[in-house]
Structure formats: structure tokens, C-alpha cells
Design a protein around this motif. Sequence first.
Motif, PDB file in Angstrom:
ATOM      1  N   ARG A  53      11.204  10.825   9.999  1.00  0.00           N
ATOM      2  CA  ARG A  53      12.320  11.417   9.252  1.00  0.00           C
ATOM      3  C   ARG A  53      13.622  11.186  10.006  1.00  0.00           C
ATOM      4  O   ARG A  53      13.647  11.233  11.232  1.00  0.00           O
ATOM      5  CB  ARG A  53      12.103  12.915   9.065  1.00  0.00           C
ATOM      6  N   SER A  54      14.687  10.965   9.255  1.00  0.00           N
ATOM      7  CA  SER A  54      15.969  10.633   9.880  1.00  0.00           C
ATOM      8  C   SER A  54      16.468  11.743  10.803  1.00  0.00           C
ATOM      9  O   SER A  54      17.156  11.463  11.784  1.00  0.00           O
ATOM     10  CB  SER A  54      17.018  10.305   8.828  1.00  0.00           C
ATOM     11  N   LYS A  55      16.117  12.996  10.529  1.00  0.00           N
ATOM     12  CA  LYS A  55      16.569  14.066  11.425  1.00  0.00           C
ATOM     13  C   LYS A  55      15.801  14.067  12.750  1.00  0.00           C
ATOM     14  O   LYS A  55      16.225  14.694  13.703  1.00  0.00           O
ATOM     15  CB  LYS A  55      16.476  15.431  10.752  1.00  0.00           C
ATOM     16  N   GLU A  58      16.982   8.399  15.042  1.00  0.00           N
ATOM     17  CA  GLU A  58      18.134   7.649  14.550  1.00  0.00           C
ATOM     18  C   GLU A  58      17.813   6.171  14.346  1.00  0.00           C
ATOM     19  O   GLU A  58      18.474   5.489  13.579  1.00  0.00           O
ATOM     20  CB  GLU A  58      19.311   7.802  15.516  1.00  0.00           C
ATOM     21  N   THR A  64      14.902  12.130  18.345  1.00  0.00           N
ATOM     22  CA  THR A  64      16.115  12.886  18.631  1.00  0.00           C
ATOM     23  C   THR A  64      15.701  14.194  19.304  1.00  0.00           C
ATOM     24  O   THR A  64      14.513  14.508  19.440  1.00  0.00           O
ATOM     25  CB  THR A  64      16.870  13.221  17.333  1.00  0.00           C
ATOM     26  N   ALA A  66      15.870  17.068  18.001  1.00  0.00           N
ATOM     27  CA  ALA A  66      15.097  17.816  16.995  1.00  0.00           C
ATOM     28  C   ALA A  66      13.649  17.333  16.951  1.00  0.00           C
ATOM     29  O   ALA A  66      12.719  18.136  16.804  1.00  0.00           O
ATOM     30  CB  ALA A  66      15.747  17.667  15.624  1.00  0.00           C
TER      31      ALA A  66
END
Length: 82
Positions: A53-55, A58, A64, A66
Motif C-alpha cells: 500500500r502506498s501509505k 513510497e 515507510t 507507517a
Amino acid sequence: MTFLCVRLFAIVKYTPNKNVKYINEQLKTFCSENNVTYIDLYDKLADGDGDLRSKFSEDGLHLTEAGYNVVTETIKSILNEK
């Protein structure tokens, strides 16, 4: 366990998502047969297409903050069960 995770991430770039799911199932079976705890992060981190997932990433490979929080909380939860 860490070696398996590193190796898995190393082949993701060259492996379609359906193969990653297959590899995860094989790892899960291996762990079960060898009394090793298998931690499934795929469902927690992947989107509907099987990509990170993009969250949580990146670039589709590196997590990330998160993403690392999800990993950390998942591992903490499993450790607390033991």
C-alpha cells in the motif's frame, strides 16, 4: 527468520505477486512443520493488487515509518501471546 524475510524482499522485484503469495504459503508450511512461528505481514501491508500500500511504501519495496509501525505492532502482538 530474518534471512527468509530478506530473501523474500530480494525476489519481489522479479516475481509476480501471485508467486509471492505462493512463496508465502510455502514458508508458512515450512514453519508449521518445523515449529517456527510464521508472521504474516502480507495481508496487513498489501493492497488489493498485492502491492505494498502506498501509505506503507513510497517505492513499492522499502517500508515507510507507517509500514514499520505495522511490522512492529504485529511482532509485539505475537510476542505478547507467547
